[in-house]
Design a protein around this motif. Structure first.
Motif, PDB file in Angstrom:
ATOM      1  N   THR A   1     -41.018   9.106  19.955  1.00 16.82           N
ATOM      2  CA  THR A   1     -41.131  10.704  19.886  1.00 16.82           C
ATOM      3  C   THR A   1     -41.581  10.861  21.391  1.00 16.82           C
ATOM      4  N   ALA A   2     -42.579  10.380  22.090  1.00 20.06           N
ATOM      5  CA  ALA A   2     -42.974  10.795  23.308  1.00 20.06           C
ATOM      6  C   ALA A   2     -41.859  10.736  24.294  1.00 20.06           C
ATOM      7  N   GLY A   3     -41.043   9.466  24.109  1.00 22.38           N
ATOM      8  CA  GLY A   3     -39.683   9.105  25.043  1.00 22.38           C
ATOM      9  C   GLY A   3     -38.816  10.439  24.824  1.00 22.38           C
ATOM     10  N   LEU A   4     -38.616  11.066  23.801  1.00 22.41           N
ATOM     11  CA  LEU A   4     -37.792  12.139  23.632  1.00 22.41           C
ATOM     12  C   LEU A   4     -38.478  13.311  24.490  1.00 22.41           C
ATOM     13  N   VAL A   5     -39.575  13.648  24.468  1.00 21.35           N
ATOM     14  CA  VAL A   5     -40.197  14.739  25.116  1.00 21.35           C
ATOM     15  C   VAL A   5     -40.365  14.621  26.575  1.00 21.35           C
ATOM     16  N   ILE A   6     -40.563  13.294  26.990  1.00 23.27           N
ATOM     17  CA  ILE A   6     -40.616  13.190  28.563  1.00 23.27           C
ATOM     18  C   ILE A   6     -39.374  13.601  29.355  1.00 23.27           C
ATOM     19  N   GLU A   7     -38.128  13.643  28.576  1.00 20.45           N
ATOM     20  CA  GLU A   7     -36.704  13.926  29.360  1.00 20.45           C
ATOM     21  C   GLU A   7     -36.566  15.347  29.438  1.00 20.45           C
ATOM     22  N   ARG A   8     -37.433  16.195  28.774  1.00 22.55           N
ATOM     23  CA  ARG A   8     -37.268  17.637  29.004  1.00 22.55           C
ATOM     24  C   ARG A   8     -38.229  18.337  29.585  1.00 22.55           C
ATOM     25  N   LEU A   9     -38.004  19.566  30.117  1.00 22.79           N
ATOM     26  CA  LEU A   9     -39.233  20.437  30.465  1.00 22.79           C
ATOM     27  C   LEU A   9     -39.889  21.142  29.534  1.00 22.79           C
ATOM     28  N   GLY A  10     -41.113  20.904  29.305  1.00 21.49           N
ATOM     29  CA  GLY A  10     -41.904  21.658  28.138  1.00 21.49           C
ATOM     30  C   GLY A  10     -42.156  20.813  26.958  1.00 21.49           C
ATOM     31  N   GLY A  11     -43.386  21.046  26.602  1.00 24.77           N
ATOM     32  CA  GLY A  11     -43.675  20.388  25.340  1.00 24.77           C
ATOM     33  C   GLY A  11     -42.950  20.451  24.087  1.00 24.77           C
ATOM     34  N   ASP A  12     -42.295  21.550  23.935  1.00 22.66           N
ATOM     35  CA  ASP A  12     -41.523  21.731  22.629  1.00 22.66           C
ATOM     36  C   ASP A  12     -39.855  21.735  22.900  1.00 22.66           C
ATOM     37  N   SER A  13     -39.505  21.344  24.029  1.00 23.41           N
ATOM     38  CA  SER A  13     -38.045  21.551  24.356  1.00 23.41           C
ATOM     39  C   SER A  13     -37.217  20.361  23.969  1.00 23.41           C
ATOM     40  N   ALA A  14     -37.715  19.276  23.708  1.00 26.04           N
ATOM     41  CA  ALA A  14     -36.900  18.324  23.310  1.00 26.04           C
ATOM     42  C   ALA A  14     -36.265  18.175  21.903  1.00 26.04           C
ATOM     43  N   PRO A  15     -34.989  17.642  21.663  1.00 25.51           N
ATOM     44  CA  PRO A  15     -34.512  17.878  20.275  1.00 25.51           C
ATOM     45  C   PRO A  15     -35.248  16.682  19.327  1.00 25.51           C
ATOM     46  N   ILE A  16     -36.379  17.149  18.846  1.00 22.39           N
ATOM     47  CA  ILE A  16     -36.962  16.008  18.150  1.00 22.39           C
ATOM     48  C   ILE A  16     -36.571  16.190  16.639  1.00 22.39           C
ATOM     49  N   THR A  17     -35.861  14.959  16.311  1.00 24.65           N
ATOM     50  CA  THR A  17     -35.420  14.736  14.796  1.00 24.65           C
ATOM     51  C   THR A  17     -35.741  13.200  14.575  1.00 24.65           C
ATOM     52  N   ARG A  18     -35.752  13.009  13.299  1.00 26.67           N
ATOM     53  CA  ARG A  18     -36.154  11.561  12.759  1.00 26.67           C
ATOM     54  C   ARG A  18     -34.743  10.770  13.132  1.00 26.67           C
ATOM     55  N   GLU A  19     -33.700  11.307  13.076  1.00 24.85           N
ATOM     56  CA  GLU A  19     -32.565  10.360  13.481  1.00 24.85           C
ATOM     57  C   GLU A  19     -32.697  10.118  14.824  1.00 24.85           C
ATOM     58  N   LEU A  20     -32.826  11.037  15.973  1.00 25.34           N
ATOM     59  CA  LEU A  20     -33.352  10.567  17.471  1.00 25.34           C
ATOM     60  C   LEU A  20     -34.353   9.488  17.466  1.00 25.34           C
ATOM     61  N   VAL A  21     -35.392   9.867  16.657  1.00 30.45           N
ATOM     62  CA  VAL A  21     -36.591   9.001  16.792  1.00 30.45           C
ATOM     63  C   VAL A  21     -36.094   7.622  16.325  1.00 30.45           C
ATOM     64  N   GLN A  22     -35.128   7.479  15.361  1.00 30.04           N
ATOM     65  CA  GLN A  22     -34.844   6.150  14.758  1.00 30.04           C
ATOM     66  C   GLN A  22     -33.937   5.394  15.988  1.00 30.04           C
ATOM     67  N   GLU A  23     -33.133   6.099  16.757  1.00 35.85           N
ATOM     68  CA  GLU A  23     -32.345   5.561  17.978  1.00 35.85           C
ATOM     69  C   GLU A  23     -33.332   5.047  18.905  1.00 35.85           C
ATOM     70  N   ARG A  24     -34.437   5.717  19.238  1.00 35.25           N
ATOM     71  CA  ARG A  24     -35.199   4.996  20.054  1.00 35.25           C
ATOM     72  C   ARG A  24     -35.932   3.840  19.759  1.00 35.25           C
ATOM     73  N   LEU A  25     -36.347   4.009  18.281  1.00 35.97           N
ATOM     74  CA  LEU A  25     -37.003   2.717  17.740  1.00 35.97           C
ATOM     75  C   LEU A  25     -35.858   1.423  17.992  1.00 35.97           C
ATOM     76  N   VAL A  26     -34.775   1.631  17.901  1.00 36.24           N
ATOM     77  CA  VAL A  26     -33.866   0.430  17.954  1.00 36.24           C
ATOM     78  C   VAL A  26     -33.774  -0.024  19.503  1.00 36.24           C
ATOM     79  N   ALA A  27     -34.057   0.973  20.447  1.00 38.83           N
ATOM     80  CA  ALA A  27     -34.399   0.380  22.007  1.00 38.83           C
ATOM     81  C   ALA A  27     -35.770  -0.354  21.902  1.00 38.83           C
ATOM     82  N   LEU A  28     -36.520   0.320  21.464  1.00 36.96           N
ATOM     83  CA  LEU A  28     -37.838  -0.429  21.468  1.00 36.96           C
ATOM     84  C   LEU A  28     -37.926  -1.930  21.021  1.00 36.96           C
TER      85      LEU A  28
END
Length: 312
Positions: free
Chosen positions: A283-310
């Motif tokens: 979730t933090a990895g999604l946020v760090i790529e955008r300007l502002g703490g609420d700007s990232a498109p946080i979804t469960r699906e995107l979190v799952q994609e990042r989990l694969v990379a981890l």
């Protein structure tokens, strides 16, 4: 009955711009790429991320009866956060920050404390109902009317009724930070500071020693955020690290708070500690790529994609 998280603490409206390396002198100006307004503060960012991860979330805290407060509450509500318990205070400014983000992602701040200084225990407990399973005390050491004894009594009472308790820290500028938190720590199931905060609180330097000391002070589980080095998770029985999710660093604002949200969301689902830490990192990895703490498109699906990379 659907279980909720009550996320109570510091609520801030952030105005951010990037990239910059120096403030123009006198009446001069410079062009930058982006300016945005965002939900800020440990309470606001964590609540917004939890709601976008599908966790029913209510927020507690205070704003001023002003335009900035209206914008902040409207933004939170747009993510699905229940803001009905937030206090609106006459004659007090909504907490706000101007954040000029450097090219390397660092974020110096110009800050008006405002309503955060007026938050009381009653304000924080306002969103708590019978359906609240988890209470997150968001922004310890930045609410002087609550920090220390009042916070300890509040968390103790919540745990006595079966509510899971957690907390993070918003800086350690208070001279007696360690003493104030020492009263709170025994009443926390989870404590999620960053390394710099943990060092000030404990007087230790290495992540392992910081975590050791915090566990001995009564916390059930320490989740120590280590920035680009991921996190260290420590309980009385286990200790392990989880790496940071691969990401392009644009702005670090809200990364720690979003990590907390991912971790809490996973634990609310009954997932184990290591998986929850990976949710936080993703979730933090999604946020760090955008300007502002609420700007990232946080979804469960995107979190799952990042989990694969981890896990690769």
């Amino acid at each position: 009955m659907v279980s909720r998280v009550a996320c109570s603490g510091v609520l801030i409206l952030d105005v951010l711009g990037r990239p910059f390396d120096a403030i123009p002198t006198a009446q001069n100006s410079t062009f930058i790429d982006e300016i945005t307004a965002s939900v800020g503060g440990t309470g606001g960012i964590t609540a917004a991320a939890l709601a976008r991860l599908g966790v029913p979330t209510s927020v507690g805290g205070a704003v001023g009866d002003d335009t900035l407060g209206e914008i902040l509450l409207a933004r939170l509500a747009s993510f699905g956060v229940d803001v009905s318990a937030v206090a609106k205070l006459d004659g007090v400014a909504t907490s706000a920050s101007i954040l000029p983000i450097r090219t390397n992602g660092e974020r110096p701040a110009l800050h008006v404390p405002g309503a955060s200084l007026a938050v009381t225990r009653e304000t924080l407990e306002a969103p708590v109902g019978n359906d609240v399973r988890w209470f997150h005390f968001a922004g310890a050491l930045r609410m002087p009317k609550v920090d220390g004894g009042p916070a300890a009594e509040m968390l103790k009472a919540l745990r006595a009724r079966g509510t899971v308790t957690s907390s993070d820290v918003l800086g350690t500028r208070t001279p007696n930070s360690g003493q104030l938190l020492e009263q709170v720590l025994p009443h926390l199931d989870y404590f999620m500071p960053n390394l710099a905060e943990g060092q000030v609180i404990t007087g230790e330097q290495t992540p392992e020693r910081v975590a050791d000391v915090l566990v001995t002070r009564g916390v059930g589980c320490i989740v120590l955020k280590l920035g680009e080095d991921g996190c260290l998770v420590r309980t009385a029985d286990v200790e392990f690290r989880v790496p940071a999710a691969p990401a392009k660093v644009i702005d670090t604002t809200g990364c720690g708070d979003s990590f907390s949200a991912g971790f809490i969301a996973a634990r609310m689902e009954g997932l184990d500690l290591e998986t929850a830490a990976r949710w936080g990192s993703a979730t933090a990895g999604l946020v760090i790529e955008r300007l502002g703490g609420d700007s990232a498109p946080i979804t469960r699906e995107l979190v799952q994609e990042r989990l694969v990379a981890l896990t690769l």
